[in-house]
Scaffold this active site. Structure first.
Site, PDB file in Angstrom:
ATOM      1  N   ALA A 177      19.267  47.220 -30.350  1.00 40.81           N
ATOM      2  CA  ALA A 177      17.928  46.876 -30.824  1.00 40.81           C
ATOM      3  C   ALA A 177      17.217  45.953 -29.838  1.00 40.81           C
ATOM      4  O   ALA A 177      17.850  45.151 -29.144  1.00 40.81           O
ATOM      5  CB  ALA A 177      18.008  46.205 -32.188  1.00 40.81           C
ATOM      6  N   GLY A 216      23.406  49.237 -31.354  1.00 44.56           N
ATOM      7  CA  GLY A 216      22.827  50.559 -31.531  1.00 44.56           C
ATOM      8  C   GLY A 216      23.004  51.468 -30.335  1.00 44.56           C
ATOM      9  O   GLY A 216      23.026  52.699 -30.482  1.00 44.56           O
ATOM     10  N   GLU A 238      26.350  52.885 -30.796  1.00 49.82           N
ATOM     11  CA  GLU A 238      26.247  53.790 -31.940  1.00 49.82           C
ATOM     12  C   GLU A 238      25.620  55.124 -31.538  1.00 49.82           C
ATOM     13  O   GLU A 238      26.028  56.182 -32.034  1.00 49.82           O
ATOM     14  CB  GLU A 238      25.442  53.132 -33.058  1.00 49.82           C
ATOM     15  CG  GLU A 238      26.211  52.004 -33.747  1.00 49.82           C
ATOM     16  CD  GLU A 238      25.375  51.274 -34.780  1.00 49.82           C
ATOM     17  OE1 GLU A 238      25.772  51.267 -35.964  1.00 49.82           O
ATOM     18  OE2 GLU A 238      24.324  50.714 -34.407  1.00 49.82           O
ATOM     19  N   GLU A 252      27.414  43.347 -33.630  1.00 51.09           N
ATOM     20  CA  GLU A 252      26.437  42.887 -34.631  1.00 51.09           C
ATOM     21  C   GLU A 252      26.895  41.683 -35.435  1.00 51.09           C
ATOM     22  O   GLU A 252      26.072  40.840 -35.822  1.00 51.09           O
ATOM     23  CB  GLU A 252      26.094  44.045 -35.584  1.00 51.09           C
ATOM     24  CG  GLU A 252      25.178  45.101 -34.975  1.00 51.09           C
ATOM     25  CD  GLU A 252      25.928  46.202 -34.265  1.00 51.09           C
ATOM     26  OE1 GLU A 252      25.318  47.245 -33.988  1.00 51.09           O
ATOM     27  OE2 GLU A 252      27.142  46.017 -33.980  1.00 51.09           O
TER      28      GLU A 252
END
Length: 259
Positions: free
Chosen positions: A65, A110, A113, A133
């Site tokens: 992010a 992310g 991910e 995270e």
């Protein structure tokens, strides 16, 4: 300039670049929007047989992010953005063509991910990764808690997520997170080589094999075998299957048309 660049490398292999190297290719709202537009074109491209996803620059694949942008958001906006990233990652996972993540640098949160949604992952030997995270007082929100556990096992996933550990490509390969680790200069060429190996095979068979693996995974063996049989039968009435048999008889390489 678009924050996502999509182009065909060969007649059947495409490359998608995350194009924010000045911001570690992080997921901004603009990048998410541009990524969706690229996927619209990718999903409708009839000749595409394999897709490589990588980042521009040498420092980052995707740092996750965009935390600078995140600081300006309300709680509702944060929730919406996380859902949007998760939807994007899921869309990548559901592509009918095989996907290769070429992890050229940092892949955190992310970003990692996104790579987990790809079918194959290879990385630069300089790359650093992690689902970090919990160090930011949150948890992976784009499928990381689920996909990592399925990929490397429950205990290892807990170990890496709960500690927010950062690790290199050698460790990533040892736990089965990536398949290959190569030098930064070799990474894209190696990804293209893999994509070419895939695209040289019968595209209907490749797509069917991907679906059979995905839909049979974690099912009982009887159900899995029925799923495999279903997808096998889809390959029988194709021109490509007959072309493969003829090419074998003629002692030549088959010319598949995806029909």
């Amino acid at each position: 300039m678009s924050t996502v660049i999509w182009q065909m490398q060969t007649d059947h292999v495409g490359i998608l670049y995350l194009n924010r190297p000045y911001a570690a290719n992080a997921f901004s709202t603009q990048l998410i929007e541009d990524f969706h537009h690229a996927l619209d074109k990718i999903e409708s491209h009839e000749d595409l047989r394999a897709l490589i996803i990588t980042g521009k620059g040498e420092k980052a694949f995707c740092a996750g992010a965009d935390l600078k942008e995140r600081q300006t958001m309300t709680e509702e906006e944060v929730v919406k953005t996380v859902r949007s990233i998760g939807g994007l990652v899921r869309r990548v996972e559901q592509l009918s063509v095989p996907t290769i993540a070429a992890i050229n640098g940092a892949a955190f949160g992310g970003g990692l991910e996104l790579s987990l949604a790809c079918d194959i992952r290879i990385a630069s030997d300089k790359a650093k990764m992690g689902l970090t995270e919990t160090s930011l007082a949150i948890i992976p929100g784009a499928g990381g808690t689920q996909r990592l556990a399925k990929l490397i096992g429950l205990a290892k996933a807990k170990y890496y997520i709960l500690t927010a550990k950062r690790f290199g490509s050698e460790e990533a390969q040892s736990i089965g997170l990536i398949e290959e680790s190569v030098s930064p200069d070799e990474l894209l060429n190696q990804a293209i080589t893999l994509a070419n190996q895939i695209s040289a095979n019968g595209p209907i068979g490749v797509r069917a094999a991907k679906q059979a693996i995905e839909r049979g995974y974690e099912r009982d063996i009887a159900t899995g075998l029925e799923i495999e049989r279903h997808y096998y039968l889809t390959t029988i009435p194709t021109e490509d299957r007959l072309e493969a048999l003829q090419a074998f008889k003629d002692k030549r390489q088959p010319q598949f048309k995806g029909k």
